[in-house]
Enzyme design. Structure first.
Site, PDB file in Angstrom:
ATOM      1  N   CYS A   7      -7.701   7.315   3.792  1.00 30.43           N
ATOM      2  CA  CYS A   7      -6.888   6.132   4.077  1.00 30.43           C
ATOM      3  C   CYS A   7      -6.605   6.057   5.578  1.00 30.43           C
ATOM      4  O   CYS A   7      -6.727   7.055   6.299  1.00 30.43           O
ATOM      5  CB  CYS A   7      -5.586   6.240   3.289  1.00 30.43           C
ATOM      6  SG  CYS A   7      -4.313   5.052   3.714  1.00 30.43           S
TER       7      CYS A   7
ATOM      8  N   THR B   6      -3.781   5.922   6.851  1.00 27.66           N
ATOM      9  CA  THR B   6      -2.680   6.853   7.109  1.00 27.66           C
ATOM     10  C   THR B   6      -3.210   8.246   7.413  1.00 27.66           C
ATOM     11  O   THR B   6      -2.716   8.936   8.314  1.00 27.66           O
ATOM     12  CB  THR B   6      -1.731   6.901   5.903  1.00 27.66           C
ATOM     13  OG1 THR B   6      -1.190   5.596   5.677  1.00 27.66           O
ATOM     14  CG2 THR B   6      -0.593   7.884   6.143  1.00 27.66           C
TER      15      THR B   6
ATOM     16  N   HIS C 241      -4.441   8.309  10.901  1.00 27.46           N
ATOM     17  CA  HIS C 241      -3.333   8.396  11.854  1.00 27.46           C
ATOM     18  C   HIS C 241      -2.828   9.837  11.968  1.00 27.46           C
ATOM     19  O   HIS C 241      -2.534  10.319  13.070  1.00 27.46           O
ATOM     20  CB  HIS C 241      -2.186   7.486  11.423  1.00 27.46           C
ATOM     21  CG  HIS C 241      -2.506   6.026  11.519  1.00 27.46           C
ATOM     22  ND1 HIS C 241      -3.106   5.472  12.618  1.00 27.46           N
ATOM     23  CD2 HIS C 241      -2.303   5.012  10.644  1.00 27.46           C
ATOM     24  CE1 HIS C 241      -3.261   4.175  12.422  1.00 27.46           C
ATOM     25  NE2 HIS C 241      -2.788   3.871  11.221  1.00 27.46           N
TER      26      HIS C 241
ATOM     27  N   HIS D 127      -3.931  11.557   0.117  1.00 30.00           N
ATOM     28  CA  HIS D 127      -3.098  11.072  -0.987  1.00 30.00           C
ATOM     29  C   HIS D 127      -3.833  10.198  -1.997  1.00 30.00           C
ATOM     30  O   HIS D 127      -3.356  10.044  -3.114  1.00 30.00           O
ATOM     31  CB  HIS D 127      -1.879  10.317  -0.447  1.00 30.00           C
ATOM     32  CG  HIS D 127      -2.199   9.156   0.433  1.00 30.00           C
ATOM     33  ND1 HIS D 127      -2.519   9.305   1.759  1.00 30.00           N
ATOM     34  CD2 HIS D 127      -2.257   7.835   0.186  1.00 30.00           C
ATOM     35  CE1 HIS D 127      -2.749   8.121   2.291  1.00 30.00           C
ATOM     36  NE2 HIS D 127      -2.607   7.211   1.357  1.00 30.00           N
TER      37      HIS D 127
ATOM     38  N   CYS E 224      13.194   8.086  -5.565  1.00 33.28           N
ATOM     39  CA  CYS E 224      14.376   8.907  -5.854  1.00 33.28           C
ATOM     40  C   CYS E 224      14.998   8.621  -7.215  1.00 33.28           C
ATOM     41  O   CYS E 224      15.714   9.466  -7.763  1.00 33.28           O
ATOM     42  CB  CYS E 224      15.422   8.714  -4.758  1.00 33.28           C
ATOM     43  SG  CYS E 224      16.248   7.099  -4.774  1.00 33.28           S
TER      44      CYS E 224
ATOM     45  N   CYS F 241      18.648   5.206  -5.882  1.00 37.68           N
ATOM     46  CA  CYS F 241      19.138   4.182  -4.958  1.00 37.68           C
ATOM     47  C   CYS F 241      19.231   2.825  -5.664  1.00 37.68           C
ATOM     48  O   CYS F 241      18.678   2.634  -6.754  1.00 37.68           O
ATOM     49  CB  CYS F 241      18.233   4.099  -3.732  1.00 37.68           C
ATOM     50  SG  CYS F 241      16.610   3.365  -4.058  1.00 37.68           S
TER      51      CYS F 241
ATOM     52  N   CYS G 278      15.818   1.345  -6.759  1.00 40.54           N
ATOM     53  CA  CYS G 278      15.273   1.990  -7.955  1.00 40.54           C
ATOM     54  C   CYS G 278      16.033   1.541  -9.198  1.00 40.54           C
ATOM     55  O   CYS G 278      15.436   1.248 -10.240  1.00 40.54           O
ATOM     56  CB  CYS G 278      15.326   3.507  -7.817  1.00 40.54           C
ATOM     57  SG  CYS G 278      14.090   4.221  -6.700  1.00 40.54           S
TER      58      CYS G 278
ATOM     59  N   CYS H 295      12.030   1.685  -2.804  1.00 43.65           N
ATOM     60  CA  CYS H 295      12.988   2.803  -2.809  1.00 43.65           C
ATOM     61  C   CYS H 295      13.432   3.161  -1.393  1.00 43.65           C
ATOM     62  O   CYS H 295      12.620   3.239  -0.465  1.00 43.65           O
ATOM     63  CB  CYS H 295      12.341   4.020  -3.472  1.00 43.65           C
ATOM     64  SG  CYS H 295      13.308   5.545  -3.357  1.00 43.65           S
TER      65      CYS H 295
ATOM     66  N   GLY I 123      -0.713  -6.099   6.668  1.00 41.33           N
ATOM     67  CA  GLY I 123      -1.064  -5.356   7.880  1.00 41.33           C
ATOM     68  C   GLY I 123       0.149  -5.093   8.753  1.00 41.33           C
ATOM     69  O   GLY I 123       1.054  -5.932   8.847  1.00 41.33           O
TER      70      GLY I 123
ATOM     71  N   ILE J   1       4.744  -7.629   2.320  1.00 35.77           N
ATOM     72  CA  ILE J   1       4.237  -6.854   1.184  1.00 35.77           C
ATOM     73  C   ILE J   1       4.243  -5.378   1.557  1.00 35.77           C
ATOM     74  O   ILE J   1       3.749  -4.995   2.619  1.00 35.77           O
ATOM     75  CB  ILE J   1       2.802  -7.270   0.807  1.00 35.77           C
ATOM     76  CG1 ILE J   1       2.708  -8.778   0.565  1.00 35.77           C
ATOM     77  CG2 ILE J   1       2.326  -6.485  -0.408  1.00 35.77           C
ATOM     78  CD1 ILE J   1       3.452  -9.279  -0.637  1.00 35.77           C
TER      79      ILE J   1
END
EC number: 1.1.1.103
Length: 351
Positions: free
Chosen positions: A42, A44, A47, A67, A97, A100, A103, A111, A267, A291
């Site tokens: 990904c 991420t 990065h 992930h 969690c 919160c 959630c 969350c 994005g 989003i």
């Protein structure tokens, strides 16, 4: 089962990742141990690998990265009921969690205390990964592991595209990274009249075309606003799916939209963005939607239905490279070049 496994680890601050032999994760009563069969890379992960400012401020080494995963359940905690040994599974990577207000309202994807697999906890670029039971998604066994592994980013595309009606709509997708490209067949299957894809990367544009885009727009060679209007009777796109985070592309997408259009923004811009809100948004009645992630678990059910309806087969060309863990440096270099679709790491693949 052996006691150790190979895992790609971020050992310290700075670029790179190291393949290490580490203990296989232990699981608690509500955890699931998954033998990883495929893990896709990904943005991420890129990065974190390159150690950009976001990673430096978020990630705490040492950490096993990755992930987006698919694999087989090899052990379950004593309280687990959602899956069993032998099941093929993927994972919702946002660990929430359950406490919160968001959630409590069922908005788990928002969350306030989200932790991310492979970012905040040890991840899936390894032979095994431990996943909380609440994050496990059981897959159909007739779907190849590599296509099972891309359901998490596909969920982002589905959430963005289906956050409004696409039937008989003209759709402009700005940004043809993997998620943008995935949005093409999703929009087509949702009934879009025409799907236009925009990017400056010709390789990615052609891949979007392979997956069904009707119009390919390179804004370095064409005026995207003029092209979009030429295919929409002069009005502009009904829906803009913004997947790039590029300030120029965002502005072009807004100008290419018709009055009253839906603009769904996934994005992430790397810096603050200046917009003429009065002229480009307010006076034209545009509806802007931010989003984030996937709805838990509504989006996953949508992905399953789309896969069963043929989306999995349509996405096969998106997976362009399969590589072993040992080739992580080459995989990341390839990803950075922009000359790939989805790159999948396969732990069992020999270097």
């Amino acid at each position: 089962m052996a006691e150790t496994m190979r895992a790609l680890r971020k050992l310290e601050a700075g670029p790179g990742a190291t393949l290490q032999e580490v203990p296989i994760p232990t699981i608690g009563p509500r955890d699931v141990l998954v033998k990883v069969r495929a893990a896709s890379i990904c943005g991420t992960d890129y990065h974190i690998y390159t150690w950009d400012p976001w990673s430096a401020g978020r990630v705490k080494p040492p950490l096993t990265i990755g992930h987006e995963l698919a694999g087989e359940v090899v052990a379950v905690g004593r309280e687990v009921t959602a899956c069993k040994v032998g099941d093929y599974v993927s994972a919702e990577t946002h660990i929430v969690c359950n406490r919160c207000p968001r959630c409590h309202m069922g908005e788990y994807h928002l969350c306030e205390n989200t932790k991310i697999l492979g970012v905040d906890t040890d991840g899936a670029f390894a032979e095994y990964v431990a996943v909380p039971e609440q994050n496990i998604w059981v897959n159909d066994k007739d779907i190849p592991f590599e296509l099972q592994s891309i359901q998490e980013p596909l969920g982002n595309a589905v959430h963005t595209a289906l956050n409004g009606d696409l039937t008989a709509r003209s759709v402009l997708i700005t940004g043809c990274g993997p998620i943008g490209i995935m949005s093409v067949p999703v929009a087509k299957m949702a009934g879009a009249e025409i799907v236009m894809a925009m990017d400056i990367n010709e390789y990615r544009l052609q891949l979007a075309g392979q997956l069904g885009a009707d119009v390919l727009i390179n804004p370095t060679k064409q005026d995207p606003v003029e092209v979009v209007r030429s295919y929409t009777r002069g009005y502009g796109a009904d829906v803009v799916l913004e997947m790039s985070g590029n300030p120029t592309a965002i502005r072009q997408g807004l100008k290419a939209a018709r009055n009253g259009a839906r603009i769904s923004l996934l994005g992430l811009p790397g810096r603050p963005l200046e917009l003429d809100l009065a002229a480009d948004v307010i006076m034209r009645g545009l509806v802007l939607q931010g989003i984030t992630g996937r709805r838990m678990w509504q989006t996953w059910y949508q992905v399953r239905s789309l896969y069963r309806a043929g989306l999995a087969e349509r996405l096969r060309p998106l997976v362009t490279h399969r590589m072993p863990l040992e080739q992580i440096d080459a995989a990341m270099e390839l990803m950075g070049s922009g000359q790939s679709g989805k790159i999948v790491l396969v732990p069992d693949l020999k270097a």
